[in-house]
Design a protein around this motif. Structure first.
Motif, PDB file in Angstrom:
ATOM      1  N   TYR A 151     101.268  58.318  34.385  1.00 51.69           N
ATOM      2  CA  TYR A 151     100.231  58.054  35.490  1.00 51.69           C
ATOM      3  C   TYR A 151     100.685  56.514  36.148  1.00 51.69           C
ATOM      4  O   TYR A 151     100.881  55.899  35.688  1.00 51.69           O
ATOM      5  N   LEU A 156     101.607  68.591  40.011  1.00 51.21           N
ATOM      6  CA  LEU A 156     102.168  67.390  40.482  1.00 51.21           C
ATOM      7  C   LEU A 156     102.809  67.451  41.920  1.00 51.21           C
ATOM      8  O   LEU A 156     103.561  68.664  42.345  1.00 51.21           O
ATOM      9  N   GLN A 157     102.698  66.485  42.809  1.00 46.69           N
ATOM     10  CA  GLN A 157     103.584  66.391  44.095  1.00 46.69           C
ATOM     11  C   GLN A 157     104.623  65.131  43.938  1.00 46.69           C
ATOM     12  O   GLN A 157     104.515  64.532  42.930  1.00 46.69           O
ATOM     13  N   ASP A 181     101.325  72.901  41.930  1.00 45.41           N
ATOM     14  CA  ASP A 181      99.923  72.654  42.036  1.00 45.41           C
ATOM     15  C   ASP A 181      99.404  71.515  41.187  1.00 45.41           C
ATOM     16  O   ASP A 181      98.403  71.187  41.361  1.00 45.41           O
ATOM     17  N   GLN A 232      98.156  65.780  40.237  1.00 40.21           N
ATOM     18  CA  GLN A 232      96.993  66.387  41.019  1.00 40.21           C
ATOM     19  C   GLN A 232      95.737  66.614  40.257  1.00 40.21           C
ATOM     20  O   GLN A 232      94.745  67.015  40.773  1.00 40.21           O
ATOM     21  N   ARG A 233      95.813  66.148  38.862  1.00 37.62           N
ATOM     22  CA  ARG A 233      94.865  66.459  37.826  1.00 37.62           C
ATOM     23  C   ARG A 233      94.949  65.298  37.055  1.00 37.62           C
ATOM     24  O   ARG A 233      96.060  64.545  36.709  1.00 37.62           O
ATOM     25  N   ARG A 285     109.142  71.431  42.171  1.00 38.14           N
ATOM     26  CA  ARG A 285     108.415  70.804  43.132  1.00 38.14           C
ATOM     27  C   ARG A 285     108.386  71.262  44.604  1.00 38.14           C
ATOM     28  O   ARG A 285     109.460  71.916  45.082  1.00 38.14           O
TER      29      ARG A 285
END
Length: 192
Positions: free
Chosen positions: A156, A45-46, A43, A165-166, A30
């Motif tokens: 989620y 997961l944050q 890109d 992020q998706r 991360r």
């Protein structure tokens, strides 16, 4: 042999290692620091990848080991091994970003497989990988793992595992059969 894979020491993590291991795992997956290596999830997961409570739970579990890898007294990698009946689960795998790509990961994976087989008699190693991580899945396939097509949903809404992020994240189960030890100390089907 590359100097990145020589002089390694493998040991089980202790409570005193938790903060170091959390920092290592976070750096491998991360944030901007993870972009120095190829295993970054920055890109997709944050947020956090793990936390001290999660790492400590693995360290304390009687059916788990958090294999810690040191070189020159510095923790450079780790991985979780968990006994699950006839198979072992492999997870929490992290290599320092600045050492990725030098062959360290495949040495650690091979040692983890060897230890799961010798310690628990594991016949298979299982792991889950985020299904959109095609480069990572290909790396495991080159080491004998096969995709099963068995998917489990990404958690989620549970920020302990990151902030997606998706919307298409899920885990795929990868499996590898492990050779069983035979007299003479070599695994069946493997040459010394």
């Amino acid at each position: 042999m590359d100097t990145a894979v020589t002089g390694l020491t493998f040991r089980d993590a202790t409570d005193a290692d938790v903060d170091t291991l959390v920092a290592l795992i976070e750096s491998a997956y991360r944030g901007d620091a993870s972009r120095a290596g190829w295993t970054t999830e920055a890109d997709i997961l944050q947020g956090q990848r793990t936390d001290p409570e999660g790492v400590l739970a693995v360290v304390k579990s009687p059916d788990s080991r958090l294999l810690t890898v040191e070189r020159d007294g510095r923790v450079v990698a780790c991985c979780q091994l968990e006994r699950r009946g006839a198979h072992a689960y492999f997870g929490m795998f992290a290599v320092s970003p600045e050492l990725q790509g030098a062959g360290l990961g495949k040495v650690i994976l091979a040692e983890a497989e060897r230890q799961a087989r010798l310690t628990w008699g594991a016949r298979e190693m299982h792991m889950t990988v985020i299904s959109v991580r095609e480069d990572l899945i290909a790396w495991y396939e080159r080491r004998g793992y096969r995709r099963t097509g068995i998917m489990t949903p990404f958690p989620y809404g549970d920020e302990r595992f990151g902030i997606p992020q998706r919307e298409d994240l899920q885990f795929e189960l990868l499996v590898k059969e492990l050779g069983q030890d035979v007299p003479g100390g070599h695994a069946r089907g493997l040459r010394p």
